[in-house]
Design an enzyme around this catalytic site. Structure first.
Site, PDB file in Angstrom:
ATOM      1  N   TYR A   1       0.868  -1.319  -0.265  1.00 38.36           N
ATOM      2  CA  TYR A   1       0.013   0.053   0.051  1.00 38.36           C
ATOM      3  C   TYR A   1       0.770   1.189   0.238  1.00 38.36           C
ATOM      4  O   TYR A   1       0.481   2.232  -0.647  1.00 38.36           O
ATOM      5  CB  TYR A   1      -0.895  -0.136   1.027  1.00 38.36           C
TER       6      TYR A   1
ATOM      7  N   LYS B   1       2.881 -15.467   1.995  1.00 35.02           N
ATOM      8  CA  LYS B   1       3.157 -16.328   0.694  1.00 35.02           C
ATOM      9  C   LYS B   1       4.783 -16.468   0.998  1.00 35.02           C
ATOM     10  O   LYS B   1       5.508 -15.982  -0.128  1.00 35.02           O
ATOM     11  CB  LYS B   1       2.848 -15.230  -0.364  1.00 35.02           C
TER      12      LYS B   1
ATOM     13  N   ASP C   1      -2.980 -18.201   0.165  1.00 37.66           N
ATOM     14  CA  ASP C   1      -4.002 -19.032  -0.971  1.00 37.66           C
ATOM     15  C   ASP C   1      -4.863 -20.298   0.058  1.00 37.66           C
ATOM     16  O   ASP C   1      -6.025 -20.279  -0.190  1.00 37.66           O
ATOM     17  CB  ASP C   1      -3.464 -19.524  -2.203  1.00 37.66           C
TER      18      ASP C   1
ATOM     19  N   ASP D   1      -6.315  -6.995   3.822  1.00 39.67           N
ATOM     20  CA  ASP D   1      -7.402  -6.174   3.261  1.00 39.67           C
ATOM     21  C   ASP D   1      -8.361  -7.304   2.546  1.00 39.67           C
ATOM     22  O   ASP D   1      -9.500  -7.341   2.758  1.00 39.67           O
ATOM     23  CB  ASP D   1      -7.015  -5.487   2.207  1.00 39.67           C
TER      24      ASP D   1
ATOM     25  N   ASP E   1     -11.960  -9.104   4.710  1.00 39.80           N
ATOM     26  CA  ASP E   1     -13.351  -8.761   3.881  1.00 39.80           C
ATOM     27  C   ASP E   1     -13.943 -10.236   3.653  1.00 39.80           C
ATOM     28  O   ASP E   1     -15.149 -10.325   3.693  1.00 39.80           O
ATOM     29  CB  ASP E   1     -13.378  -8.025   2.367  1.00 39.80           C
TER      30      ASP E   1
HETATM   31  C1  IPM Z   1     -10.400  -1.068   4.101  1.00 41.87           C
HETATM   32  C2  IPM Z   1     -10.518  -0.448   2.563  1.00 41.87           C
HETATM   33  C3  IPM Z   1      -9.382   0.620   2.233  1.00 41.87           C
HETATM   34  C4  IPM Z   1      -8.311  -0.409   2.373  1.00 41.87           C
HETATM   35  C5  IPM Z   1      -9.553   1.187   1.071  1.00 41.87           C
HETATM   36  C6  IPM Z   1     -10.847   2.178   1.256  1.00 41.87           C
HETATM   37  C7  IPM Z   1      -8.436   2.218   0.743  1.00 41.87           C
HETATM   38  O1  IPM Z   1     -10.955  -1.423   1.717  1.00 41.87           O
HETATM   39  O2  IPM Z   1     -10.346  -0.220   5.142  1.00 41.87           O
HETATM   40  O3  IPM Z   1     -10.108  -2.243   4.049  1.00 41.87           O
HETATM   41  O4  IPM Z   1      -7.867  -1.005   1.106  1.00 41.87           O
HETATM   42  O5  IPM Z   1      -7.484  -0.623   3.190  1.00 41.87           O
HETATM   43 MN    MN Z   2     -10.753  -3.325   2.338  1.00 40.95          MN
END
Ligand code: IPM
Ligand code: MN
Length: 376
Positions: free
Chosen positions: A146, A193, A225, A249, A253
């Site tokens: 990032y 990884k 993976d 990230d 999710d």
């Molecule tokens: C998160 C979001 C952010 C990230 C974006 C909005 C930059 O997806 O907080 O997970 O990728 O970190």
């Molecule tokens: Mn995210």
């Protein structure tokens, strides 16, 4: 005479449903203040698309200053469709969040993934797979790909992003994860990884060395993976998961949908300066202003906030109230509850239950008697 403790909170409601869910979290914080003799002082500031509209910047200086001066940051959500559909936009709401993380030194993003018994049917997985799932993800948040060197060649034919980590960056979040594992079920899984990436090998080496200081924690390693599969097949195996910025990230999710209740998951980002607390859901612009958004993730983020202040009883009271309401079949529409409440009604109800200890005693008694009667 008891002195009233004072905490200054920078409130950044942001975009979409951010303002309405944050407002409910504030109601609950005020209830905590009333019951536990604590004074929360709020300083509101703009972030995200709304800040771009007003100032041209997704993180105006005044907002950053308010965060640096505060004891904690309560964050709503950022994002607006007009930017999602325009990848070439020069200024984007997300930049505000990334800058805020960097400036506050928020190197650890902590996301607990907890199941609620009576919502298991909402999970995309079979209820027996998700029953009892209870783990927490530690995602590194201010380094890796990032924030590494990046660029696009002048002719537009090539681009690059670099992933770098230092031992120091790995160690500081690893220590938090080890500590957490020590207070939970004693298991820490590093996801990486390492069969391909140098940075992953550095993570492994650093973790192996640190492990000697935490003999009570079992450390294991998993390729990312495989972890993506294992999260779906056997989510119950995880206790504390530690991973880098990009893997974190994606996996966080993935993990957030397991329990079927994204609107219930809070997060904390902690590090060098002020800690930040935010629901994991996004700005959900379609629902903005409709009073249908689930404020529980924001409310549970407020629970993490008070926990970070050492107010454990207050945090427990908030969590208990949320759980009680869910068990009563009350919720916002997306939970398909027996009794549908709006966003602000949920906020009022949680605040009401948290404010009054007598109420809590009654509820606990009721829960226990229900438990007995179901056994009989
Ligand atoms: C998160 C979001 C952010 C990230 C974006 C909005 C930059 O997806 O907080 O997970 O990728 O970190
Ligand atoms: Mn995210």
């Amino acid at each position: 005479m008891t002195t009233i403790q004072k905490t200054r909170i920078a409130v950044l409601p942001g975009d979409g449903i951010g303002p309405e869910v944050t407002q409910q979290a504030i109601k609950v914080l005020d209830a905590v203040g009333e019951r536990f003799n604590h004074h929360f002082e709020y300083c509101f500031a703009e972030v995200g698309a709304v800040a771009i509209d007003h100032t041209g910047s997704p993180l105006p200086d005044a907002t950053l200053e308010a965060c640096l001066k505060a004891d904690a940051v309560l964050f709503g959500a950022i994002g607006h469709p007009k930017y999602d559909n325009d990848p070439d936009a020069k200024v984007r709401p997300e930049q505000g969040l990334l800058k805020l993380r960097k400036e506050l030194g928020l190197f650890a993003n902590i996301r607990p993934v907890t199941t609620y018994e009576n919502l298991l049917h909402l999970s995309p997985l079979r209820p027996d797979k998700v029953k009892g799932v209870d783990f927490v993800i530690f995602r590194e948040l201010t380094s890796g790909i990032y924030f590494g060197e990046k660029g696009t060649a002048a002719d537009g034919q090539q681009a690059f992003d670099t992933c770098t980590y230092t031992v120091e960056e790995i160690e500081r979040i690893a220590r938090l994860a080890f500590e957490q594992a020590r207070h939970r079920r004693g298991k820490l899984t590093l996801v990486d990884k390492a069969n391909v990436m140098e940075t992953s090998r550095l993570w492994r080496r650093t973790l192996r060395e640190l492990a000697a200081e935490y003999p009570d924690v079992v450390l294991d390693f998993m390729f990312v993976d495989n972890a993506a599969m294992q999260l779906i097949q056997f989510p119950g195996q995880f206790d504390v998961v530690l991973t880098d910025n990009l893997f974190g990230d994606i996996l966080s999710d993935e993990a957030s949908v397991l329990t079927g209740s994204m609107g219930l998951l809070p997060s904390a980002s902690i590090g060098i300066h002020t800690s930040l607390f935010e629901p994991i859901h996004g700005s959900y612009p379609q629902a903005a202003g409709e009073d249908i958004a689930n404020p529980m993730a924001a409310i549970l983020s407020a629970a993490m906030l008070v926990e970070s202040l050492g107010m454990h009883e207050a945090a427990a009271a908030i969590r208990f109230s949320v759980q009680y309401i869910l068990e009563k079949g009350i919720g916002t529409p997306e939970l398909q509850p027996a009794i549908v409440y709006g966003c602000s009604q949920i906020g009022d109800l949680v605040a009401h239950l948290v404010a009054d200890p007598k109420e809590e005693i009654l509820l606990k008694a009721e829960k226990n008697s229900q438990r007995v009667s179901t056994i009989i």
